[in-house]
Write a protein that holds these residues in place. Structure first.
Motif, mmCIF file in Angstrom:
data_model
loop_
_atom_site.group_PDB
_atom_site.id
_atom_site.type_symbol
_atom_site.label_atom_id
_atom_site.label_comp_id
_atom_site.label_asym_id
_atom_site.label_seq_id
_atom_site.Cartn_x
_atom_site.Cartn_y
_atom_site.Cartn_z
ATOM 1 N N VAL A 149 0.876 -1.174 0.000
ATOM 2 C CA VAL A 149 0.000 0.000 0.000
ATOM 3 C C VAL A 149 0.912 1.222 0.000
ATOM 4 C CG1 VAL A 149 -1.677 1.354 1.315
ATOM 5 C CG2 VAL A 149 -1.917 -1.135 1.162
ATOM 6 N N LEU A 150 0.653 2.145 -0.922
ATOM 7 C CA LEU A 150 1.490 3.329 -1.094
ATOM 8 C C LEU A 150 0.776 4.551 -0.548
ATOM 9 C CD1 LEU A 150 4.203 4.198 -2.537
ATOM 10 C CD2 LEU A 150 2.777 4.768 -4.517
ATOM 11 N N MET A 151 1.500 5.403 0.196
ATOM 12 C CA MET A 151 0.906 6.639 0.685
ATOM 13 C C MET A 151 1.970 7.733 0.697
ATOM 14 S SD MET A 151 0.600 6.184 4.834
ATOM 15 C CE MET A 151 2.048 5.882 5.862
ATOM 16 N N LEU A 152 1.518 8.979 0.711
ATOM 17 C CA LEU A 152 2.436 10.106 0.791
ATOM 18 C C LEU A 152 2.954 10.254 2.218
ATOM 19 C CD1 LEU A 152 0.576 12.860 -1.294
ATOM 20 C CD2 LEU A 152 1.973 10.946 -2.102
ATOM 21 N N HIS A 153 4.202 10.694 2.337
ATOM 22 C CA HIS A 153 4.745 10.956 3.670
ATOM 23 C C HIS A 153 3.902 11.995 4.388
ATOM 24 C CE1 HIS A 153 7.564 11.661 6.926
ATOM 25 N NE2 HIS A 153 7.491 12.955 6.657
ATOM 26 N N TYR A 154 3.354 12.948 3.632
ATOM 27 C CA TYR A 154 2.555 14.024 4.233
ATOM 28 C C TYR A 154 1.072 13.686 4.288
ATOM 29 C CZ TYR A 154 6.797 16.778 3.692
ATOM 30 O OH TYR A 154 8.082 17.234 3.767
ATOM 31 N N ALA A 155 0.725 12.412 4.205
ATOM 32 C CA ALA A 155 -0.676 12.021 4.386
ATOM 33 C C ALA A 155 -1.170 12.501 5.747
ATOM 34 C CB ALA A 155 -0.818 10.507 4.278
ATOM 35 N N PRO A 178 8.426 10.036 -0.062
ATOM 36 C CA PRO A 178 9.078 11.092 0.728
ATOM 37 C C PRO A 178 9.133 12.418 -0.023
ATOM 38 C CG PRO A 178 10.737 9.706 -0.273
ATOM 39 C CD PRO A 178 9.397 9.136 -0.698
ATOM 40 N N LEU A 179 8.055 13.183 0.041
ATOM 41 C CA LEU A 179 7.984 14.425 -0.716
ATOM 42 C C LEU A 179 8.885 15.508 -0.119
ATOM 43 C CD1 LEU A 179 4.144 14.643 -1.410
ATOM 44 C CD2 LEU A 179 5.938 13.702 -2.858
ATOM 45 N N PRO A 180 9.497 16.312 -0.973
ATOM 46 C CA PRO A 180 10.340 17.405 -0.480
ATOM 47 C C PRO A 180 9.496 18.567 0.019
ATOM 48 C CG PRO A 180 10.216 17.486 -2.865
ATOM 49 C CD PRO A 180 9.475 16.241 -2.453
ATOM 50 N N PHE A 181 10.048 19.342 0.942
ATOM 51 C CA PHE A 181 9.443 20.611 1.355
ATOM 52 C C PHE A 181 10.537 21.523 1.864
ATOM 53 C CE2 PHE A 181 7.370 23.664 4.096
ATOM 54 C CZ PHE A 181 6.330 24.081 3.287
ATOM 55 N N ASP A 187 6.530 18.706 -10.858
ATOM 56 C CA ASP A 187 7.434 17.687 -11.404
ATOM 57 C C ASP A 187 8.233 17.001 -10.294
ATOM 58 O OD1 ASP A 187 6.587 18.144 -13.967
ATOM 59 O OD2 ASP A 187 8.241 19.496 -14.484
ATOM 60 N N ALA A 188 8.605 17.772 -9.253
ATOM 61 C CA ALA A 188 9.352 17.186 -8.137
ATOM 62 C C ALA A 188 8.505 16.156 -7.406
ATOM 63 C CB ALA A 188 9.802 18.282 -7.171
ATOM 64 N N ILE A 189 7.216 16.436 -7.283
ATOM 65 C CA ILE A 189 6.303 15.495 -6.628
ATOM 66 C C ILE A 189 6.152 14.236 -7.478
ATOM 67 C CG2 ILE A 189 3.914 15.161 -5.871
ATOM 68 C CD1 ILE A 189 3.822 18.216 -5.343
ATOM 69 N N ILE A 190 5.948 14.428 -8.768
ATOM 70 C CA ILE A 190 5.769 13.286 -9.677
ATOM 71 C C ILE A 190 7.016 12.401 -9.678
ATOM 72 C CG2 ILE A 190 5.506 12.653 -12.111
ATOM 73 C CD1 ILE A 190 3.738 15.201 -12.385
ATOM 74 N N HIS A 191 8.188 13.010 -9.658
ATOM 75 C CA HIS A 191 9.434 12.244 -9.637
ATOM 76 C C HIS A 191 9.521 11.373 -8.382
ATOM 77 C CE1 HIS A 191 13.676 11.201 -9.850
ATOM 78 N NE2 HIS A 191 13.825 11.672 -8.616
ATOM 79 N N GLU A 192 9.270 11.968 -7.235
ATOM 80 C CA GLU A 192 9.352 11.205 -5.990
ATOM 81 C C GLU A 192 8.309 10.096 -5.951
ATOM 82 O OE1 GLU A 192 11.629 11.288 -3.814
ATOM 83 O OE2 GLU A 192 12.684 13.114 -4.376
ATOM 84 N N ARG A 412 11.892 17.545 7.645
ATOM 85 C CA ARG A 412 12.413 16.860 6.468
ATOM 86 C C ARG A 412 13.677 17.528 5.958
ATOM 87 N NH1 ARG A 412 10.915 11.996 5.552
ATOM 88 N NH2 ARG A 412 11.087 12.249 3.311
ATOM 89 N N ARG A 413 14.614 16.739 5.523
ATOM 90 C CA ARG A 413 15.828 17.246 4.896
ATOM 91 C C ARG A 413 15.922 16.626 3.503
ATOM 92 N NH1 ARG A 413 15.099 19.538 8.957
ATOM 93 N NH2 ARG A 413 16.594 20.154 10.579
#
Length: 488
Positions: A149-155, A178-181, A187-192, A412-413
């Motif tokens: 099951v896949l979920m966003l880190h920021y869920a 692990p989305l950046p912030f 595009d950065a979201i799609i890549h991750e 997050r880093r």
């Protein structure tokens, strides 16, 4: 007999059933009721939200939403209808009224049929419905232990816990994206997302469900859900659930265009309904629709999710019954909900930039990844170093400055990327999430600006709010005395 709220008599005359399961909720979606009236004035807006506590800079619509007085009045009429004659309400008013609301939602989100829309308390309940089915699929052998099951880190925190409580416990492997912030682009979201999905599929593992936010809560970022759903289809993900708790009223929503299997959004956050009401959309042509059940089992079990959700025992259903009135309310504004969305977006970006300039910081996301909320960096000298720090500063702003705003600690880093810094060279670890809704005025944001500026001028740091590491012995004695007095 008590009077029926507007449009309900027509629903009853059209043959919609009662609370005993005689109405299956099928059929094409009739358009929501619309009433012609003049555009709402600033004075009328102030009157509609005159019950808000005076003096509070309420720049946190995102957490609990808002409800105008006219909607509260409509809700009260339904509540009085129930207490005046409960049997009549149950047998003749409840299901026609709920179907009226479901039809309004179906038209609003371009659902194919009223039967595709169920009304529930909130997006967390909708998530439980979807995740409960996934857990049963593991337990009954349709899914294999270890499937992903896949979920966003920021869920959203409650949904993350539900994923672990339902599907991880049942045997799923949970993989986080692990989305950046701060985030620079879609595009950065799609890549991750692609990288995490490849990890989830590693070794031939099947990905049974992807849980994707439409707008993440903290930090707030508009996610390119249509693109991520398309990737899931290309990569063979079984089902996609969009947790869009914040979406209705912030961004356009067309469930057929997005193409997910399940889509939920709250109506009490950004669509002016009283708390609590949300919808869950499922595609009518998907066999899984008949396998979904409300977690609270009552007399309608087995009659389809719309009916199961429409009766989970004696409770207050009034919030679910006033959705058409919320549509009437938004249509009093120029451009309706589209106009409200557009103006809120422009204003929240304007106010965010004003704060960032005053504090020497920046926005956490580009405007195209914002709806009616935006993240603004706090001055690094405030020294927000934990979630507890963020909560204590939030509480201080509420109690000492009458400012209501969520604060996010960015732990997050991003690999290979230095932490963003303010104009003084201090690392920015704390962010406010500001909202803009129709009742907000510039002075609300100036109140927040001035509060933070005062903290900076006074040399405040978050460490000053932290409790001391050691509790004096006499406090320990008092604790145990009270413990034995009241517990033992």
């Amino acid at each position: 007999m008590a009077s029926i709220p507007p449009d309900e008599e027509a629903a009853a005359e059209n043959g919609h059933g009662n609370g005993n399961g005689n109405e299956n909720g099928n059929g094409p979606c009739p358009p929501p009721a619309k009433r012609a009236r003049s555009v709402i004035s600033e004075e009328e807006i102030r009157a509609e939200f005159g019950h808000h506590e005076a003096g509070v800079a309420r720049v946190n619509n995102g957490s609990f939403g808002c409800c105008p007085a006219s909607l509260l009045d409509a809700q009260a009429r339904w509540q009085r209808r129930f207490v005046a004659q409960p049997d009549d309400f149950y047998f003749h008013a409840l299901q026609p009224g709920l179907r009226r609301s479901r039809a309004a939602v179906a038209a609003l989100v371009n659902a194919g049929d009223v039967a595709e829309v169920s009304l529930v308390d909130n997006a967390t309940t909708a998530a439980a419905i979807v995740l409960q089915h996934a857990a049963w699929s593991f337990a009954e052998g349709r899914f294999s232990r270890g499937d992903a099951v896949l979920m966003l880190h920021y869920a959203y925190g409650a949904v993350k816990k539900s994923i672990h409580a339902y599907v991880a416990r049942a045997g799923a492997t949970v993989v986080e994206v692990p989305l950046p912030f701060p985030v620079a682009s879609a595009d950065a979201i799609i890549h991750e997302f692609r990288v995490a999905l490849a990890l989830a599929k590693d070794g031939g593992r099947k990905v049974r469900l992807a849980v994707i936010d439409h707008i993440t809560s903290m930090p707030s970022v508009v996610i390119p859900v249509k693109e991520l759903v398309a990737i899931c289809r290309q990569e063979g993900v079984d089902k996609v659930f969009i947790d869009a708790a914040h979406s209705i009223g912030q961004v356009p929503v067309d469930v057929r265009d997005i193409g997910a299997d399940f889509y939920t959004s709250n109506l009490h956050k950004w669509f002016f309904c009283p708390p609590a009401v949300a919808f869950l959309h499922t595609r009518k042509d998907d066999p899984i629709a008949s396998q979904l059940h409300h977690p609270v089992v009552s007399h309608e079990y087995g009659n389809g999710l719309p009916m199961e959700s429409g009766w989970i025992g004696t409770r207050d259903y009034s919030a679910q019954l006033v959705v058409p009135e919320s549509i009437d309310f938004v249509n009093r504004f120029e451009g309706g909900i589209e106009g409200i969305r557009s103006r809120n977006h422009v204003k929240v970006i304007e106010m965010g930039r004003m704060l960032a300039e005053a504090w020497g910081t920046f926005l956490g996301t580009p405007p195209e990844l914002c709806g009616s909320m935006v993240m603004v960096g706090l001055p690094g000298c405030l020294g927000v170093e934990s979630d507890d720090d963020a909560m204590r500063v939030r509480t201080m702003l509420r109690k000492d400055f009458m400012v209501e705003v969520p604060i996010y600690y960015n732990s997050r880093r991003v690999e290979g990327q230095e932490m963003a810094k303010d104009k003084n060279g201090d690392a920015v670890t704390g962010y406010v999430r500001i909202s803009h809704q129709v009742y907000n005025v510039r002075e609300n944001y100036e109140q927040l600006r001035d509060a933070v500026n005062k903290l900076v001028a006074d040399g405040f740091t978050s460490s000053k709010l932290r409790p001391s590491e050691k509790v004096p012995s006499h406090y320990n004695s008092l604790f145990f005395n009270y413990f034995f007095l009241f517990v033992c």
